[in-house]
Design a protein around this motif. Structure first.
Motif, PDB file in Angstrom:
ATOM      1  N   ASN A 192     -24.585 -42.852 -37.792  1.00  0.00           N
ATOM      2  CA  ASN A 192     -25.809 -43.442 -38.351  1.00  0.00           C
ATOM      3  C   ASN A 192     -26.411 -42.547 -39.433  1.00  0.00           C
ATOM      4  O   ASN A 192     -26.876 -43.030 -40.462  1.00  0.00           O
ATOM      5  CB  ASN A 192     -26.837 -43.685 -37.248  1.00  0.00           C
ATOM      6  CG  ASN A 192     -26.468 -44.863 -36.367  1.00  0.00           C
ATOM      7  OD1 ASN A 192     -25.583 -45.655 -36.718  1.00  0.00           O
ATOM      8  ND2 ASN A 192     -27.119 -44.995 -35.221  1.00  0.00           N
ATOM      9  N   VAL A 193     -26.388 -41.236 -39.193  1.00  0.00           N
ATOM     10  CA  VAL A 193     -26.877 -40.314 -40.214  1.00  0.00           C
ATOM     11  C   VAL A 193     -25.965 -40.377 -41.439  1.00  0.00           C
ATOM     12  O   VAL A 193     -26.442 -40.406 -42.581  1.00  0.00           O
ATOM     13  CB  VAL A 193     -26.941 -38.871 -39.663  1.00  0.00           C
ATOM     14  CG1 VAL A 193     -27.347 -37.898 -40.758  1.00  0.00           C
ATOM     15  CG2 VAL A 193     -27.926 -38.780 -38.508  1.00  0.00           C
ATOM     16  N   GLU A 223     -32.460 -46.910 -30.948  1.00  0.00           N
ATOM     17  CA  GLU A 223     -33.756 -46.723 -31.613  1.00  0.00           C
ATOM     18  C   GLU A 223     -34.461 -45.417 -31.231  1.00  0.00           C
ATOM     19  O   GLU A 223     -35.096 -44.790 -32.092  1.00  0.00           O
ATOM     20  CB  GLU A 223     -34.669 -47.921 -31.313  1.00  0.00           C
ATOM     21  CG  GLU A 223     -36.028 -47.874 -31.983  1.00  0.00           C
ATOM     22  CD  GLU A 223     -35.939 -47.939 -33.498  1.00  0.00           C
ATOM     23  OE1 GLU A 223     -36.818 -47.358 -34.163  1.00  0.00           O
ATOM     24  OE2 GLU A 223     -34.972 -48.545 -34.007  1.00  0.00           O
ATOM     25  N   GLN A 243     -34.075 -42.681 -33.749  1.00  0.00           N
ATOM     26  CA  GLN A 243     -34.356 -42.932 -35.158  1.00  0.00           C
ATOM     27  C   GLN A 243     -35.141 -41.826 -35.841  1.00  0.00           C
ATOM     28  O   GLN A 243     -34.829 -41.463 -36.977  1.00  0.00           O
ATOM     29  CB  GLN A 243     -35.078 -44.267 -35.328  1.00  0.00           C
ATOM     30  CG  GLN A 243     -34.157 -45.480 -35.229  1.00  0.00           C
ATOM     31  CD  GLN A 243     -32.931 -45.349 -36.114  1.00  0.00           C
ATOM     32  OE1 GLN A 243     -31.804 -45.280 -35.627  1.00  0.00           O
ATOM     33  NE2 GLN A 243     -33.167 -45.292 -37.411  1.00  0.00           N
ATOM     34  N   PRO A 244     -36.197 -41.237 -35.225  1.00  0.00           N
ATOM     35  CA  PRO A 244     -36.909 -40.145 -35.916  1.00  0.00           C
ATOM     36  C   PRO A 244     -35.972 -38.986 -36.282  1.00  0.00           C
ATOM     37  O   PRO A 244     -36.036 -38.455 -37.393  1.00  0.00           O
ATOM     38  CB  PRO A 244     -37.963 -39.716 -34.888  1.00  0.00           C
ATOM     39  CG  PRO A 244     -38.189 -40.928 -34.057  1.00  0.00           C
ATOM     40  CD  PRO A 244     -36.853 -41.589 -33.951  1.00  0.00           C
ATOM     41  N   ARG A 280     -33.591 -40.213 -39.126  1.00  0.00           N
ATOM     42  CA  ARG A 280     -34.231 -40.224 -40.448  1.00  0.00           C
ATOM     43  C   ARG A 280     -34.394 -38.806 -40.995  1.00  0.00           C
ATOM     44  O   ARG A 280     -34.164 -38.546 -42.171  1.00  0.00           O
ATOM     45  CB  ARG A 280     -35.593 -40.924 -40.364  1.00  0.00           C
ATOM     46  CG  ARG A 280     -35.501 -42.448 -40.315  1.00  0.00           C
ATOM     47  CD  ARG A 280     -36.856 -43.086 -40.523  1.00  0.00           C
ATOM     48  NE  ARG A 280     -37.745 -42.837 -39.385  1.00  0.00           N
ATOM     49  CZ  ARG A 280     -37.835 -43.639 -38.322  1.00  0.00           C
ATOM     50  NH1 ARG A 280     -37.088 -44.735 -38.269  1.00  0.00           N
ATOM     51  NH2 ARG A 280     -38.668 -43.370 -37.332  1.00  0.00           N
ATOM     52  N   GLN A 281     -34.781 -37.886 -40.125  1.00  0.00           N
ATOM     53  CA  GLN A 281     -34.883 -36.493 -40.544  1.00  0.00           C
ATOM     54  C   GLN A 281     -33.512 -35.938 -40.920  1.00  0.00           C
ATOM     55  O   GLN A 281     -33.368 -35.166 -41.869  1.00  0.00           O
ATOM     56  CB  GLN A 281     -35.507 -35.657 -39.423  1.00  0.00           C
ATOM     57  CG  GLN A 281     -35.701 -34.192 -39.775  1.00  0.00           C
ATOM     58  CD  GLN A 281     -36.269 -33.396 -38.602  1.00  0.00           C
ATOM     59  OE1 GLN A 281     -36.649 -33.970 -37.574  1.00  0.00           O
ATOM     60  NE2 GLN A 281     -36.323 -32.089 -38.760  1.00  0.00           N
ATOM     61  N   ARG A 285     -28.417 -49.814 -38.145  1.00  0.00           N
ATOM     62  CA  ARG A 285     -29.435 -49.891 -37.081  1.00  0.00           C
ATOM     63  C   ARG A 285     -29.330 -51.192 -36.305  1.00  0.00           C
ATOM     64  O   ARG A 285     -29.606 -51.233 -35.107  1.00  0.00           O
ATOM     65  CB  ARG A 285     -30.839 -49.764 -37.678  1.00  0.00           C
ATOM     66  CG  ARG A 285     -31.177 -48.377 -38.166  1.00  0.00           C
ATOM     67  CD  ARG A 285     -32.695 -48.208 -38.309  1.00  0.00           C
ATOM     68  NE  ARG A 285     -33.276 -49.201 -39.195  1.00  0.00           N
ATOM     69  CZ  ARG A 285     -33.436 -49.024 -40.506  1.00  0.00           C
ATOM     70  NH1 ARG A 285     -33.059 -47.889 -41.066  1.00  0.00           N
ATOM     71  NH2 ARG A 285     -33.973 -49.963 -41.247  1.00  0.00           N
ATOM     72  N   ASN A 305     -27.924 -43.949 -53.153  1.00  0.00           N
ATOM     73  CA  ASN A 305     -27.320 -43.298 -51.980  1.00  0.00           C
ATOM     74  C   ASN A 305     -25.798 -43.408 -51.928  1.00  0.00           C
ATOM     75  O   ASN A 305     -25.161 -42.779 -51.077  1.00  0.00           O
ATOM     76  CB  ASN A 305     -27.894 -43.889 -50.690  1.00  0.00           C
ATOM     77  CG  ASN A 305     -29.283 -43.368 -50.387  1.00  0.00           C
ATOM     78  OD1 ASN A 305     -29.659 -42.295 -50.858  1.00  0.00           O
ATOM     79  ND2 ASN A 305     -30.044 -44.116 -49.604  1.00  0.00           N
ATOM     80  N   ASP A 316     -28.681 -44.134 -42.523  1.00  0.00           N
ATOM     81  CA  ASP A 316     -29.626 -44.940 -41.749  1.00  0.00           C
ATOM     82  C   ASP A 316     -29.885 -46.302 -42.395  1.00  0.00           C
ATOM     83  O   ASP A 316     -31.021 -46.743 -42.559  1.00  0.00           O
ATOM     84  CB  ASP A 316     -30.949 -44.175 -41.587  1.00  0.00           C
ATOM     85  CG  ASP A 316     -31.877 -44.840 -40.568  1.00  0.00           C
ATOM     86  OD1 ASP A 316     -31.363 -45.475 -39.634  1.00  0.00           O
ATOM     87  OD2 ASP A 316     -33.104 -44.717 -40.722  1.00  0.00           O
ATOM     88  N   THR A 317     -28.796 -46.986 -42.772  1.00  0.00           N
ATOM     89  CA  THR A 317     -28.936 -48.302 -43.395  1.00  0.00           C
ATOM     90  C   THR A 317     -29.360 -49.334 -42.349  1.00  0.00           C
ATOM     91  O   THR A 317     -29.086 -49.175 -41.159  1.00  0.00           O
ATOM     92  CB  THR A 317     -27.605 -48.743 -44.020  1.00  0.00           C
ATOM     93  OG1 THR A 317     -26.596 -48.753 -42.999  1.00  0.00           O
ATOM     94  CG2 THR A 317     -27.183 -47.782 -45.127  1.00  0.00           C
ATOM     95  N   VAL A 324     -31.022 -37.627 -42.168  1.00  0.00           N
ATOM     96  CA  VAL A 324     -30.598 -38.165 -43.461  1.00  0.00           C
ATOM     97  C   VAL A 324     -31.091 -37.262 -44.591  1.00  0.00           C
ATOM     98  O   VAL A 324     -30.350 -36.925 -45.526  1.00  0.00           O
ATOM     99  CB  VAL A 324     -31.102 -39.608 -43.644  1.00  0.00           C
ATOM    100  CG1 VAL A 324     -30.892 -40.072 -45.077  1.00  0.00           C
ATOM    101  CG2 VAL A 324     -30.402 -40.550 -42.673  1.00  0.00           C
TER     102      VAL A 324
END
Length: 755
Positions: A508-509, A525, A528-529, A532-533, A518, A459, A513-514, A535
């Motif tokens: 964060n993106v 939190e 987060q979904p 993650r999407q 977080r 990454n 998302d390390t 990322v």
């Protein structure tokens, strides 16, 4: 040679301002004037006596300017804005602080008798008389007088005082550009010390006359010269006592004046060639000069040096190669992947400047609609439970308190919507990203992947790209949209919090998302979904972004080179008058675009931009600055009926009554490049660190072969540092020997109006 002056202005904050509203507060903003010409207006900070602005500006202006004034105003919706106070810094004051004026300054009261502007044209002569010599004063005309009446003009007349006698001109109604052509004579007594005072006044029928300014002459000097004629700047009446300092509050400012003497282009060619040769060799490995420039540049001036170097190489078509060289230097001294590009190195600062110069329109296209939606919705958004405010909400006519859980869930949903929309817009923007930006990110991606090739660092190349694109470009623009010209005003407290949380989510993106990102704020939190999407979306976007071949890059650059880049875009209102009276006037909204070649307009907007009068004037001045056909004067009014409304002259082809102001401009990131000025700024910086460079040269020369580099066909000269020192010496001699003169201007096409 050409003289250039610029002001670096940072309006930080105010404190202890007086309350101007019945609520016991104020709505302050600042107006900045250079010699009474308004050039800057900050955002309004609502309902506070201690406002924070934090706005920065770069202003180019003529070396002959006299003063810069900062007015703190209170905005009123229903009446005229109140003046709170002002801070005035003269050119001499700024010149006495080479490192700049920085600190708190007390606001002083604004006296109408001190708020003067304009110039008066006079002819003074000592002529023979029947008994003794006489002083003849011809009052010819005036221009740009302060408007004192409600109609936006004045009714000016002139009083001439000498030796106890006073004479007056006639009154010119409704004009700030009056012409009198009247002559007065006074008897002169040889050796008399009396001064001649010429005062301009605005005549009022009911109230007292308003002072417009004065000029005082030393008659003894007139005895020697016998005649003097010209335009004289009107001066204020400073005889009145002022309100005590500090009672109107204070303003924190950072203002720095820079005066530059720019030599003809040929003088800078050796320096430019030497630096360009260094950059071209960077593809074979880092050279010698750029590392030394970085080593000898202090932290406080690194951003300026990075911007000047970037613009110089951008003008030479070597921005990508320059940045690639800096990437190599940064990667060569980085051992831990998680510290890559995290410091304020020359590479980081240069990439920040590069993205602002080359990618600002791209940023507006991606972020503009998202930022507008956040401002329009004005929703209360909070994810931190310790900061949640429980509000009353309506429910079927009944009111019940909204629970903390409902506030958090509603806030999370709002942020998910904004973040999703932003990531979708970013994913669709690959083709919209400028080719030179894509090619630069391609080089960065490849260099990082070569330096960290292992699977555990999969990454790292993506994070290297997002560290600039997301963390240093998109996130700052989200948090402060006004500073990136995405909005005309600062956000209020509620909208600022929404923007801050959205910027955190984007960071964060960008950090892929390390776990470390977080762990900082666990209350993020709920996002987060979506993070993650995001990322996955961002990695796919970067993969496509850096997938640009040399041929595609050249084709895109060639297509863009055929289009003149816009200097300014936005809506303007066209005023049409069909007759007399307010009902016979109409306004039509059109969207204008100004480039270095044309001023065009359309009925619909092609992009979003700020609509500020001073920015439009500044943009027009920039594209006309080297226009050989630029008029020296113009009529600020209109020819209505049988005369000009400004000066009342009846000849439509008469010369303008006001001089053309072409020298005060606001610096923007999309300004046309000035290669000679950038070279001069780099020379000035290198001259400041010349001693360190000479010491480094002695160290290298003392080592065995350390003072020389490879030679060969098309490669750098044998000792580039020695050549650089010689170039600096030659430029220093050129500055000391070249006479001041007008700067040669290249060919320039006239500005055309296109529909």
């Amino acid at each position: 040679m050409a003289k250039r002056s610029s002001l670096s202005i940072r309006i930080v904050e105010g404190k202890n301002l007086p309350a101007k509203d019945i609520t016991g507060s104020s709505d302050p903003y600042c107006i900045v004037k250079v010699d009474n010409e308004p050039i800057i207006r900050t955002a309004t900070v609502w309902k506070t006596l201690c406002p924070f602005w934090g706005e920065e500006y770069q202003v180019h202006l003529p070396p002959t300017f006299h003063a810069v004034a900062f007015y703190v105003m209170d905005e009123d919706a229903l009446s005229r804005d109140d003046v709170i106070g002002k801070v005035c810094l003269t050119r001499d004051t700024l010149a006495a602080h080479p490192k700049g004026f920085s600190g708190w300054a007390h606001l002083t009261e604004v006296d109408p008798d001190e708020e003067v502007q304009g110039e008066i044209h006079l002819r003074l002569e000592v002529v023979p008389g029947p008994r003794a010599r006489r002083l003849r004063c011809s009052v010819l005309e005036a221009r740009d007088l302060a408007p004192k009446d409600r109609n936006g003009a004045s009714d000016p007349f002139v009083r001439v005082h000498y030796n106890g006698r006073t004479q007056e001109t006639s009154i010119v109604k409704k004009s700030c550009y009056p012409r009198w052509n009247e002559m007065f004579e006074f008897e002169l007594e040889e050796g008399a010390m009396e001064a001649l005072c010429v005062e301009a006044w605005d005549w009022d029928l009911v109230s007292r006359n308003d002072f417009l300014g004065k000029v005082v002459f030393n008659v003894q000097r007139l005895w020697a010269t016998q005649q003097e004629e010209g335009w004289f700047r009107l001066q204020p009446d400073q005889s009145k006592s002022r309100r005590g300092e500090g009672s109107l509050g204070s303003l924190q400012l950072e203002v720095r004046l820079r005066d530059e003497t720019v030599l003809p282009s040929g003088c800078y060619q050796p320096l430019v060639r030497l630096l360009c040769c260094e950059v071209k060799l960077g593809t074979q490995g880092p050279g010698q000069l750029i590392p030394l420039i970085e080593e000898t540049t202090s932290t406080e001036c690194r951003q300026d040096v990075a911007t000047n170097l970037l613009k110089l190489f951008l003008g030479q078509g070597l921005a990508k190669d320059f940045l690639d060289l800096l990437f190599q230097l940064e990667l060569g001294r980085t051992s831990e992947a998680n510290t890559l590009f995290r410091s304020n190195s020359l590479a980081s600062k240069s990439m920040e400047s590069f993205l602002k110069v080359a990618g600002m329109r791209y940023l507006h296209g991606v972020l503009g609609p998202i930022i507008d939606r956040v401002f329009e919705e004005k929703k209360y958004v909070e994810l931190d439970p310790s900061k949640v405010e429980v509000k009353d909400v309506g429910c079927s006519g009944l009111h019940r308190p909204q629970t903390e859980a409902e506030v958090l869930e509603q806030s999370a949903q709002t942020l998910r919507t904004h973040l999703g929309a932003l990531l979708s817009a970013l994913s669709r923007s690959v083709r919209a990203c400028p080719a030179v930006v894509r090619a630069t990110f391609r080089q960065l991606f490849r260099r990082v992947r070569e330096r960290f090739p292992s699977a555990q660092h999969e990454n790292v190349p993506f994070i290297a790209v997002t560290s600039f694109l997301c963390l240093r470009f998109f996130s700052p623009a989200i948090m402060a949209p006004k500073l990136f010209h995405l909005r005309e005003r600062h956000a209020d407290a509620r909208t600022s919090r929404t923007l801050l949380l959205l910027a955190k989510a984007v960071q964060n993106v960008g950090n892929m998302d390390t776990p470390a990102s977080r762990a900082k704020e666990a209350w993020m939190e709920p996002l987060q979904p979506t993070v993650r999407q995001g990322v996955a979306q961002l990695k796919d976007f970067i993969t496509k972004l850096v997938d640009i071949e040399e041929k595609e890059e050249l084709d895109l650059q060639r297509a863009l080179s055929l289009q003149a880049p816009p200097v300014k875009e936005g809506p303007l209102f066209i005023h049409r008058t069909k007759g007399k009276g307010p009902l016979m006037s109409s306004f039509k909204k059109l969207h204008f675009s100004l480039t270095t070649e044309a001023l065009s307009f359309a009925k619909t907007p092609s992009s979003k931009c700020v609509n500020e009068l001073n920015q439009w004037l500044s943009a027009l001045r920039k594209v006309c600055i080297s226009n050989p056909g630029l008029l020296g004067s113009y009529h600020p009014g209109v020819f209505r009926g049988d005369k000009w409304s400004c000066c009342h002259q009846k000849d439509k082809s008469d010369l303008g009554c006001d001089k053309t102001r072409s020298r005060v401009t606001l610096q923007e990131w999309n300004d046309p490049l000035d290669h000679d000025l950038e070279a001069q700024l780099i020379y000035r910086h290198l001259l400041g660190v010349e001693a360190a460079l000479r010491e480094k040269h002695r160290e290298l020369s003392a080592g065995t072969g350390a003072g020389s580099v490879r030679t060969g066909p098309g490669e750098a000269p044998e000792d580039p540092l020695a050549q650089l020192l010689q170039v600096l010496q030659d430029l220093q001699e050129a500055h000391s020997s070249s006479p001041a003169g007008s700067r040669p201007s290249g060919p320039n096409r006239p500005l055309a109006l296109q529909t």
